[in-house]
Scaffold this motif. Sequence first.
Motif, short mmCIF file in Angstrom:
data_model
loop_
_atom_site.label_atom_id
_atom_site.label_comp_id
_atom_site.label_asym_id
_atom_site.label_seq_id
_atom_site.Cartn_x
_atom_site.Cartn_y
_atom_site.Cartn_z
N ALA A 4 51.20 42.92 28.87
CA ALA A 4 49.42 43.35 29.14
C ALA A 4 49.55 43.86 30.84
CB ALA A 4 48.78 42.32 28.29
N ALA A 8 48.32 46.62 31.84
CA ALA A 8 47.64 46.05 33.43
C ALA A 8 47.97 47.05 34.41
CB ALA A 8 46.65 45.26 33.78
N ALA A 30 46.25 43.85 22.39
CA ALA A 30 44.77 42.25 21.89
C ALA A 30 44.86 41.63 20.73
CB ALA A 30 44.32 42.45 23.02
N ARG A 177 36.51 43.36 21.28
CA ARG A 177 37.43 43.50 22.09
C ARG A 177 36.53 44.52 23.17
NH1 ARG A 177 41.22 45.87 25.63
NH2 ARG A 177 42.39 44.22 27.08
N GLY A 181 43.00 47.14 30.29
CA GLY A 181 44.01 46.71 30.48
C GLY A 181 43.58 45.08 30.85
N CYS A 182 42.52 45.13 32.14
CA CYS A 182 41.70 43.45 32.18
C CYS A 182 40.27 43.26 31.19
CB CYS A 182 41.84 43.89 33.71
SG CYS A 182 40.97 42.52 34.63
N GLY A 183 40.66 43.12 30.28
CA GLY A 183 39.77 43.07 29.16
C GLY A 183 38.79 41.64 28.87
N VAL A 184 38.03 42.05 28.01
CA VAL A 184 37.56 40.66 27.53
C VAL A 184 37.22 40.92 25.68
CG1 VAL A 184 34.57 39.80 27.44
CG2 VAL A 184 36.25 39.82 29.53
N VAL A 185 37.56 39.63 25.46
CA VAL A 185 36.84 39.48 23.93
C VAL A 185 35.77 39.21 23.83
CG1 VAL A 185 37.61 38.52 22.10
CG2 VAL A 185 39.56 39.82 23.52
N PHE A 186 34.47 39.38 23.22
CA PHE A 186 33.38 38.90 23.30
C PHE A 186 32.95 38.40 21.72
CE2 PHE A 186 32.34 42.34 26.55
CZ PHE A 186 31.87 41.71 27.12
N ALA A 210 31.39 42.84 33.09
CA ALA A 210 32.10 41.48 32.91
C ALA A 210 33.62 42.43 32.13
CB ALA A 210 32.40 40.13 32.43
N ALA A 211 33.15 42.70 31.84
CA ALA A 211 33.85 43.76 30.81
C ALA A 211 34.32 44.89 31.69
CB ALA A 211 33.83 43.32 29.53
N GLY A 212 33.98 46.00 33.15
CA GLY A 212 34.72 45.84 33.33
C GLY A 212 34.60 48.04 32.72
N LYS B 110 29.81 43.06 40.45
CA LYS B 110 29.91 45.03 39.91
C LYS B 110 28.01 44.98 40.58
CE LYS B 110 34.44 45.67 37.70
NZ LYS B 110 34.51 46.06 36.29
N ARG B 154 39.63 38.32 38.97
CA ARG B 154 39.69 36.34 37.99
C ARG B 154 40.73 36.09 38.39
NH1 ARG B 154 37.11 39.72 33.46
NH2 ARG B 154 39.00 40.35 32.11
N GLY B 183 31.39 32.67 23.11
CA GLY B 183 31.99 32.32 24.16
C GLY B 183 32.76 34.00 24.47
N VAL B 185 36.45 35.59 25.17
CA VAL B 185 37.90 35.58 26.22
C VAL B 185 38.51 36.18 26.73
CG1 VAL B 185 40.77 35.50 25.40
CG2 VAL B 185 38.66 34.50 24.09
N GLU B 187 40.55 38.64 29.58
CA GLU B 187 42.17 38.75 29.84
C GLU B 187 42.21 39.19 31.44
OE1 GLU B 187 42.64 41.63 27.22
OE2 GLU B 187 42.20 40.96 25.39
N GLN B 188 43.75 38.89 31.67
CA GLN B 188 44.56 39.34 32.78
C GLN B 188 43.68 38.04 33.76
OE1 GLN B 188 46.87 41.58 33.73
NE2 GLN B 188 46.78 41.72 30.73
N GLU B 207 30.63 37.47 35.59
CA GLU B 207 31.90 37.18 34.33
C GLU B 207 30.69 35.42 33.87
OE1 GLU B 207 35.48 38.91 36.16
OE2 GLU B 207 34.80 37.20 37.66
#
Lengths: 223, 223
Positions: A4, A8, A30, A177, A181-186, A210-212, B110, B154, B183, B185, B187-188, B207
């Motif tokens: 990962a 990124a 992921a 998801r 590469g710099c992600g978030v899982v909601f 937050a997830a970009g 952001k 982060r 919640g 998750v 990443e990175q 975030e």
Amino acid sequence: MISATLMAQIEQKLPPSCRQEAAVLSSVMAGAVSELGIPTGVSNRHVHLSQQDIEALFGAGYQLTPIKELKQPGQFAAKECVTIVGPKGSIQRVRVLGPARPQTQLEVSKADCYTLGIKAPVRESGDLTGSADALLVGAAGYCHLDSKVICAQRHIHMSTQDAARFQVENGQRVKVRAGGGCGVVFEQVVVRVSPSYALEFHIDTDEANAAGIRSGEDVYLAR
Amino acid sequence: MISATLMAQIEQKLPPSCRQEAAVLSSVMAGAVSELGIPTGVSNRHVHLSQQDIEALFGAGYQLTPIKELKQPGQFAAKECVTIVGPKGSIQRVRVLGPARPQTQLEVSKADCYTLGIKAPVRESGDLTGSADALLVGAAGYCHLDSKVICAQRHIHMSTQDAARFQVENGQRVKVRAGGGCGVVFEQVVVRVSPSYALEFHIDTDEANAAGIRSGEDVYLAR
């Protein structure tokens, strides 16, 4: 297997046109359940108004003026804006969405709650009992929102066909998801199925930041 | 096995005092690697200033006035605030953190970038090449930040002992699960190890809002 971290780093060097491809690859790595993308719709703060509140804010017999169709069929952004006033601050130029609904509902982000000085709960649309209060000010008057302010629970609109394609059902909570590469899982993303719905992952501006990610970018169901 | 949905429902009925316990349980269910908690520190927008910029903003020979110690040893919030000015808007009362650093660095979210009308990249602290610009205004003057504005990546501060405890090393990217039943998750997340660091998961306000967490709440390393 690309790590990962390497992904990124690669992604940072990709031209913006490859952003979507990188997001697919990152999501598969992921542990995405499906490579079928779901387009994101980022909701800025907005209000749905009852006809009674439209008239309180803009005058007797007033009708909203559509200026832009939304992705969900029949829904539109109206020309009209309002000001939200809370105990700590106010926010101007808040978009009214149409058409008129049986019940007024103001949807804000948590960042907006800090600005306004209110505590709106995270709720599904329509679940307003015990939610927050605010004052709305329009061009011709004002109305007090008593238990009509929420932070919208993140959700996915799906048609019946899309729900079958993704093997999920109405009311189910799924993981999504988002980002490259710099992600978030909601977690706890609510699936809302209706024959008329267009496929769309709805999040607010805090979540998008937050997830970009931005409106129109695809996200993926995750394990 | 309790489903995540049921857990979220249970959690909604718990008194606030049980919030942390619910977060542990949710994180373990979501596949947390370790039950060792990492306290969160939510960073609002702030600026680290060089002595030269302190003097440009507050006057010749000026020294910052500490008003609150931060969790990272030697770091403090100063009495002094500045205004950030961008091409689209400005943000007042932005906290200066001390002590003075060799290089000025402004850290925004952001959401702040939209307010200011700038595009700050997500970067690790100190990695400023090609970052964004802004104007800072202080009580006695102003200074132009040329490539000194970032959205902080982060990260987790860890002492050498904590890194051993969590079995991670400096520079490693990890996943972090944050929040209760509803919640996120992340990443990175960059691990930053130094003998003097206090254990702390640093995120910005976007975030924190997306995950529904506040400073002091524990998060957990995830798979």
